[in-house]
Scaffold this motif. Structure first.
Motif, PDB file in Angstrom:
ATOM      1  N   ALA A  59       0.888  -1.243  -0.052  1.00 53.18           N
ATOM      2  CA  ALA A  59      -0.040   0.228   0.219  1.00 53.18           C
ATOM      3  C   ALA A  59       0.891   1.295  -0.047  1.00 53.18           C
ATOM      4  O   ALA A  59       0.645   2.213  -0.708  1.00 53.18           O
ATOM      5  CB  ALA A  59      -1.030   0.035   1.202  1.00 53.18           C
ATOM      6  N   VAL A  60       2.040   1.467   0.637  1.00 53.61           N
ATOM      7  CA  VAL A  60       3.025   2.201   0.874  1.00 53.61           C
ATOM      8  C   VAL A  60       3.561   2.435  -0.628  1.00 53.61           C
ATOM      9  O   VAL A  60       3.612   3.527  -1.145  1.00 53.61           O
ATOM     10  CB  VAL A  60       4.042   2.249   1.738  1.00 53.61           C
ATOM     11  N   GLY A  61       3.960   1.246  -1.004  1.00 54.61           N
ATOM     12  CA  GLY A  61       4.377   1.571  -2.570  1.00 54.61           C
ATOM     13  C   GLY A  61       3.497   2.010  -3.625  1.00 54.61           C
ATOM     14  O   GLY A  61       3.869   2.673  -4.322  1.00 54.61           O
ATOM     15  N   ARG A  62       2.216   1.728  -3.521  1.00 56.25           N
ATOM     16  CA  ARG A  62       1.335   2.013  -4.472  1.00 56.25           C
ATOM     17  C   ARG A  62       1.166   3.611  -4.235  1.00 56.25           C
ATOM     18  O   ARG A  62       1.063   4.446  -5.172  1.00 56.25           O
ATOM     19  CB  ARG A  62      -0.121   1.437  -4.246  1.00 56.25           C
ATOM     20  N   GLU A  63       1.062   4.211  -3.180  1.00 62.36           N
ATOM     21  CA  GLU A  63       0.987   5.471  -2.830  1.00 62.36           C
ATOM     22  C   GLU A  63       2.254   6.356  -3.400  1.00 62.36           C
ATOM     23  O   GLU A  63       1.999   7.329  -3.852  1.00 62.36           O
ATOM     24  CB  GLU A  63       1.035   5.859  -1.382  1.00 62.36           C
ATOM     25  N   LEU A  64       3.310   5.668  -3.153  1.00 64.38           N
ATOM     26  CA  LEU A  64       4.605   6.367  -3.742  1.00 64.38           C
ATOM     27  C   LEU A  64       4.755   6.440  -5.158  1.00 64.38           C
ATOM     28  O   LEU A  64       4.973   7.502  -5.814  1.00 64.38           O
ATOM     29  CB  LEU A  64       5.686   5.778  -3.077  1.00 64.38           C
ATOM     30  N   LEU A  65       4.172   5.247  -5.705  1.00 60.94           N
ATOM     31  CA  LEU A  65       4.292   5.202  -7.065  1.00 60.94           C
ATOM     32  C   LEU A  65       3.186   6.283  -7.858  1.00 60.94           C
ATOM     33  O   LEU A  65       3.410   7.010  -8.992  1.00 60.94           O
ATOM     34  CB  LEU A  65       3.859   3.782  -7.949  1.00 60.94           C
ATOM     35  N   ARG A  66       2.145   6.270  -7.293  1.00 62.12           N
ATOM     36  CA  ARG A  66       1.167   7.410  -7.283  1.00 62.12           C
ATOM     37  C   ARG A  66       1.713   8.602  -7.452  1.00 62.12           C
ATOM     38  O   ARG A  66       1.546   9.336  -8.506  1.00 62.12           O
ATOM     39  CB  ARG A  66      -0.223   7.242  -6.389  1.00 62.12           C
ATOM     40  N   ASN A  67       2.554   8.995  -6.643  1.00 59.97           N
ATOM     41  CA  ASN A  67       3.241  10.568  -6.264  1.00 59.97           C
ATOM     42  C   ASN A  67       4.019  10.511  -7.274  1.00 59.97           C
ATOM     43  O   ASN A  67       4.207  11.648  -8.025  1.00 59.97           O
ATOM     44  CB  ASN A  67       3.597  10.456  -4.984  1.00 59.97           C
ATOM     45  N   HIS A  68       4.826   9.449  -7.717  1.00 57.54           N
ATOM     46  CA  HIS A  68       6.062   9.510  -8.544  1.00 57.54           C
ATOM     47  C   HIS A  68       5.602   9.747 -10.111  1.00 57.54           C
ATOM     48  O   HIS A  68       5.937  10.365 -10.752  1.00 57.54           O
ATOM     49  CB  HIS A  68       6.748   8.063  -8.542  1.00 57.54           C
ATOM     50  N   LEU A  69       4.351   9.022 -10.183  1.00 55.87           N
ATOM     51  CA  LEU A  69       3.671   9.139 -11.773  1.00 55.87           C
ATOM     52  C   LEU A  69       3.261  10.655 -11.790  1.00 55.87           C
ATOM     53  O   LEU A  69       3.302  11.350 -12.816  1.00 55.87           O
ATOM     54  CB  LEU A  69       2.848   8.503 -12.069  1.00 55.87           C
ATOM     55  N   LYS A  70       2.411  11.180 -10.794  1.00 56.86           N
ATOM     56  CA  LYS A  70       1.657  12.321 -10.740  1.00 56.86           C
ATOM     57  C   LYS A  70       2.862  13.620 -10.919  1.00 56.86           C
ATOM     58  O   LYS A  70       2.464  14.465 -11.465  1.00 56.86           O
ATOM     59  CB  LYS A  70       0.976  12.514  -9.716  1.00 56.86           C
ATOM     60  N   HIS A  71       3.982  13.204 -10.159  1.00 55.16           N
ATOM     61  CA  HIS A  71       4.798  14.528 -10.097  1.00 55.16           C
ATOM     62  C   HIS A  71       6.106  14.482 -10.828  1.00 55.16           C
ATOM     63  O   HIS A  71       6.251  15.106 -11.745  1.00 55.16           O
ATOM     64  CB  HIS A  71       4.986  14.966  -8.774  1.00 55.16           C
ATOM     65  N   CYS A  72       6.844  13.459 -10.445  1.00 54.73           N
ATOM     66  CA  CYS A  72       8.153  13.427 -10.877  1.00 54.73           C
ATOM     67  C   CYS A  72       8.051  12.810 -12.469  1.00 54.73           C
ATOM     68  O   CYS A  72       8.867  13.567 -13.337  1.00 54.73           O
ATOM     69  CB  CYS A  72       8.870  12.113 -10.216  1.00 54.73           C
ATOM     70  N   ALA A  73       7.479  11.780 -12.793  1.00 53.21           N
ATOM     71  CA  ALA A  73       7.219  11.352 -14.116  1.00 53.21           C
ATOM     72  C   ALA A  73       6.659  12.506 -15.043  1.00 53.21           C
ATOM     73  O   ALA A  73       7.166  12.659 -16.002  1.00 53.21           O
ATOM     74  CB  ALA A  73       6.305   9.933 -14.154  1.00 53.21           C
ATOM     75  N   THR A  74       5.643  13.061 -14.588  1.00 55.39           N
ATOM     76  CA  THR A  74       5.085  14.224 -15.286  1.00 55.39           C
ATOM     77  C   THR A  74       6.025  15.125 -15.734  1.00 55.39           C
ATOM     78  O   THR A  74       5.930  15.624 -16.815  1.00 55.39           O
ATOM     79  CB  THR A  74       3.745  14.451 -14.808  1.00 55.39           C
TER      80      THR A  74
END
Length: 100
Positions: A59-74
């Motif tokens: 669950a922590v990993g999913r939340e981190l991935l969501r943030n990564h995609l939303k901010h860092c990757a974008t």
């Protein structure tokens, strides 16, 4: 492998608070697992708790991935072709490592 010095492009404060709360709970669960092993608790009971910790970490990993995609990757994708290509490779590597 821990990459030192890199920072997230942006972190959602609510997501950060949720992750920290989850991680503190996980820390307590792991201490509980240690006590269960030390006191020779029934193996199946320990394994149930191991599964709970693993799901909490996912669950922590999913939340981190969501943030990564939303901010860092974008941000990387918008920065230009070279940055976008590097981010695409990073994302593929993340999927390979974490989709087990």
């Amino acid at each position: 492998m821990i990459a030192r010095g890199r920072k997230a492009a942006s972190v959602d404060p609510d997501a950060k608070a949720r992750n920290l709360k989850r991680l503190r709970r996980i820390e307590g669960q792991v201490r509980g697992l240690q006590r269960m092993v030390e006191s020779d608790r029934y193996c199946a009971d320990i394994l149930d708790q191991v599964s709970s910790v693993e799901e909490a970490l996912r669950a922590v990993g999913r939340e981190l991935l969501r943030n990564h995609l939303k901010h860092c990757a974008t941000r990387a994708m918008q920065a230009g072709a070279e940055s976008a290509e590097a981010m695409a490779e990073e994302l593929l590597d993340l999927v390979r490592r974490h989709a087990r």
